[in-house]
Scaffold this active site. Structure first.
Site, PDB file in Angstrom:
ATOM      1  N   HIS A  62       0.810  -1.210   0.000  1.00  0.00           N
ATOM      2  CA  HIS A  62       0.000   0.000   0.000  1.00  0.00           C
ATOM      3  C   HIS A  62       0.848   1.268   0.000  1.00  0.00           C
ATOM      4  O   HIS A  62       1.950   1.284   0.537  1.00  0.00           O
ATOM      5  CB  HIS A  62      -0.904   0.030   1.234  1.00  0.00           C
ATOM      6  CG  HIS A  62      -1.737  -1.202   1.387  1.00  0.00           C
ATOM      7  ND1 HIS A  62      -1.928  -1.815   2.595  1.00  0.00           N
ATOM      8  CD2 HIS A  62      -2.413  -1.950   0.484  1.00  0.00           C
ATOM      9  CE1 HIS A  62      -2.694  -2.883   2.436  1.00  0.00           C
ATOM     10  NE2 HIS A  62      -3.001  -2.984   1.162  1.00  0.00           N
ATOM     11  N   LYS A  72       5.917   6.823   6.648  1.00  0.00           N
ATOM     12  CA  LYS A  72       5.410   5.917   7.676  1.00  0.00           C
ATOM     13  C   LYS A  72       6.562   5.466   8.553  1.00  0.00           C
ATOM     14  O   LYS A  72       7.673   5.250   8.072  1.00  0.00           O
ATOM     15  CB  LYS A  72       4.806   4.650   7.057  1.00  0.00           C
ATOM     16  CG  LYS A  72       3.599   4.850   6.199  1.00  0.00           C
ATOM     17  CD  LYS A  72       3.139   3.508   5.646  1.00  0.00           C
ATOM     18  CE  LYS A  72       2.029   3.661   4.655  1.00  0.00           C
ATOM     19  NZ  LYS A  72       1.618   2.371   4.087  1.00  0.00           N
ATOM     20  N   TYR A 132       1.706   1.959  13.465  1.00  0.00           N
ATOM     21  CA  TYR A 132       2.063   2.758  12.297  1.00  0.00           C
ATOM     22  C   TYR A 132       1.905   4.237  12.655  1.00  0.00           C
ATOM     23  O   TYR A 132       0.843   4.640  13.109  1.00  0.00           O
ATOM     24  CB  TYR A 132       1.084   2.528  11.144  1.00  0.00           C
ATOM     25  CG  TYR A 132       0.889   1.147  10.633  1.00  0.00           C
ATOM     26  CD1 TYR A 132       1.299   0.816   9.341  1.00  0.00           C
ATOM     27  CD2 TYR A 132       0.246   0.174  11.381  1.00  0.00           C
ATOM     28  CE1 TYR A 132       1.080  -0.452   8.831  1.00  0.00           C
ATOM     29  CE2 TYR A 132       0.029  -1.097  10.876  1.00  0.00           C
ATOM     30  CZ  TYR A 132       0.443  -1.403   9.606  1.00  0.00           C
ATOM     31  OH  TYR A 132       0.223  -2.648   9.094  1.00  0.00           O
ATOM     32  N   ASP A 168      -6.425  -7.100  -1.202  1.00  0.00           N
ATOM     33  CA  ASP A 168      -5.004  -7.199  -1.548  1.00  0.00           C
ATOM     34  C   ASP A 168      -4.769  -8.154  -2.714  1.00  0.00           C
ATOM     35  O   ASP A 168      -3.833  -7.956  -3.499  1.00  0.00           O
ATOM     36  CB  ASP A 168      -4.174  -7.617  -0.337  1.00  0.00           C
ATOM     37  CG  ASP A 168      -3.967  -6.478   0.661  1.00  0.00           C
ATOM     38  OD1 ASP A 168      -4.292  -5.312   0.339  1.00  0.00           O
ATOM     39  OD2 ASP A 168      -3.482  -6.757   1.771  1.00  0.00           O
TER      40      ASP A 168
END
Length: 183
Positions: A62, A72, A132, A168
């Site tokens: 992603h 991130k 995250y 996914d």
């Protein structure tokens, strides 16, 4: 904190310095002052947590397109993962390269991922939890993804990939004329 550059441009391992004594330990996991050069003035805007039940699960790959591209910082809170970054940035010296990093609970390591890179992971144990930190809010209209098994990338997963979400599994392969994401 130690910032350890990887061989993908802009991707770093953030190693916390754990202080131990008879009571246990303490580590600083985030400090905007120490990470300022890597974050380039971006602030953490969103914090997410994931919990994955089964070993071998793959989540990803992603990213978000500009203007909502994000950096991130990924940390493993329980279990162990193989964390994967794919460089999709136009004109990057490591364009289309991928790298995997082992992260596990208690190692005080995190992976810092720059804008324009896809991210995913495979669980190497059952009951994995990840934290995250994101520099941009999730924006569905800017969401991007690529397939975990795209032959142009060639990620070598340590275990047979399994337990992928229907979403996914439906991510597209990169088109033959893919020239990257302009950041």
């Amino acid at each position: 904190m130690q910032i350890i550059a990887s061989d993908i441009s802009g991707v770093s391992i953030v190693q916390a310095d754990r202080r131990l004594d008879e009571r246990g330990g303490f580590a600083r996991w985030f400090c905007d002052q120490e990470l300022d050069a890597e974050l380039q003035g971006a602030a953490i805007r969103q914090i997410n947590h994931s919990h994955t039940l089964h070993r071998g699960t793959v989540r990803g790959m992603h990213f978000q397109h500009p203007p909502h591209a994000e950096k991130k910082l990924i940390r493993c809170l329980s279990g162990k993962i193989f964390d994967v970054v794919v460089d999709l940035r136009q004109a990057s010296p490591t364009f289309m390269a991928w790298r995997g990093f082992a992260l596990e609970a208690g190692d005080d390591r995190a992976v810092l991922i720059p804008e324009g890179c896809a991210h995913g992971f495979q669980t190497l144990s059952d009951d994995v939890q990840l934290l995250y930190l994101h520099t941009a809010l999730y924006t569905p209209a800017s969401e991007g993804a690529l397939r975990f098994d795209d032959p142009r990338i060639g990620i070598i997963w340590p275990l047979p990939p399994q337990h992928l979400s229907p979403r996914d599994l439906q991510h597209p392969l990169l088109p033959a004329d893919f020239c990257g994401i302009k950041i």
